[in-house]
Design an enzyme around this catalytic site. Structure first.
Site, PDB file in Angstrom:
ATOM      1  N   ASP A 154       0.871  -1.161   0.000  1.00 18.23           N
ATOM      2  CA  ASP A 154       0.000   0.000   0.000  1.00 18.23           C
ATOM      3  C   ASP A 154       0.921   1.228   0.000  1.00 18.23           C
ATOM      4  O   ASP A 154       2.145   1.102   0.176  1.00 18.23           O
ATOM      5  CB  ASP A 154      -0.894  -0.037   1.243  1.00 18.23           C
ATOM      6  CG  ASP A 154      -1.770   1.184   1.375  1.00 18.23           C
ATOM      7  OD1 ASP A 154      -2.399   1.572   0.376  1.00 18.23           O
ATOM      8  OD2 ASP A 154      -1.813   1.763   2.472  1.00 18.23           O
ATOM      9  N   ASP A 193      -0.358   5.114   0.981  1.00 18.44           N
ATOM     10  CA  ASP A 193      -0.718   6.151   1.948  1.00 18.44           C
ATOM     11  C   ASP A 193      -0.756   5.591   3.369  1.00 18.44           C
ATOM     12  O   ASP A 193      -1.439   4.603   3.647  1.00 18.44           O
ATOM     13  CB  ASP A 193      -2.080   6.743   1.590  1.00 18.44           C
ATOM     14  CG  ASP A 193      -2.022   7.546   0.305  1.00 18.44           C
ATOM     15  OD1 ASP A 193      -1.360   8.591   0.307  1.00 18.44           O
ATOM     16  OD2 ASP A 193      -2.620   7.119  -0.705  1.00 18.44           O
TER      17      ASP A 193
END
Length: 245
Positions: free
Chosen positions: A30, A32
């Site tokens: 991922d 953020d």
């Protein structure tokens, strides 16, 4: 961003889940809140937008949108908070504001070390972010060389092959399918910060290393394969990957 845990919430080489770790060959990240410290910026952007509608931004809603696509985030906010605008209008304002403010997001602790380590040892890595292509371009502009080390990037808000955003497994299955050797889900290890992302990874049949924000409650961490304070605490050898030297 500080991350606070009790010792029982952090599992490492001697943690109770050690026996359940499976050997992996590919890693999916991922972005953020995991590689880039964007969550405080998003908090300000959404908080300011909601203030313009005289709306609060309750904690339950913040947790609900964490890790979701841009479209899903705006849909939840407009519907749950009963905003006097359409989802498309709110989405347009959100995208405009994030492009103005997200360009200076710093890397989180341990992110660069781990990405470079895996790349150096020729472990295939991919990015799987709920953000759209325009947003990713802005957020990574100051770290371009590092993000070029990824084999490929799947951007959920703009990728037509990602039919459903996190917590659905689509984004991680698409990311796995785009590696040249197309590994099975069980061969992939996902790195996430958000409960929605962990749910998506487990649903995809992958293991999930979780580095949660301090606001994520303990019951929202329980599905992760392992929970860490930061990427600095990750032990690659626990998953059959080359150890740090």
């Amino acid at each position: 961003m500080s991350r606070l845990f009790s010792s029982s919430q952090v599992l490492g080489a001697t943690g109770s889940k050690m026996a359940s770790f499976g050997k992996v060959t590919h890693c999916i990240f991922d972005m953020d809140g995991l590689l880039l410290d964007t969550e405080p910026i998003y908090e300000r952007i959404l908080g300011d937008l909601l203030k313009s509608y005289s709306s609060p931004y309750p904690r339950a809603t913040r947790m609900k949108v964490m890790g979701t696509t841009e479209q899903r985030t705006c849909s939840i906010l407009v519907q749950d908070l009963k905003l006097p605008c359409t989802v498309d209008d709110f989405l347009a304002q959100f995208r405009r504001n994030q492009l103005l403010h997200l360009g200076h997001a710093p890397l989180l602790q341990g992110a660069e070390r781990l990405v470079r380590h895996l790349h150096q040892h020729k472990i295939p890595i991919a990015l799987a972010t709920s953000s759209g292509a325009d947003s990713v371009e802005v957020k990574t502009k100051n770290h371009r060389e590092l993000f070029e080390l990824f084999n490929h990037k799947v951007m959920g808000s703009s990728d037509p092959d990602v039919k459903e955003g996190k917590p659905a497994p689509d984004i991680f299955l698409v990311a796995a399918s785009r590696f040249p050797d197309k590994p099975a889900p069980a061969q992939c290890l996902v790195f996430e910060d958000a409960p929605n992302g962990v749910t998506a990874a487990i649903a995809a049949g992958m293991q999930a290393v979780m580095v949660p924000d301090e606001r994520v409650e303990e019951d929202q961490r329980k599905h992760a394969t392992v929970v860490l304070r930061s990427l600095e605490d990750f032990r690659p050898e626990d998953f059959g990957l080359p150890a740090f030297t």
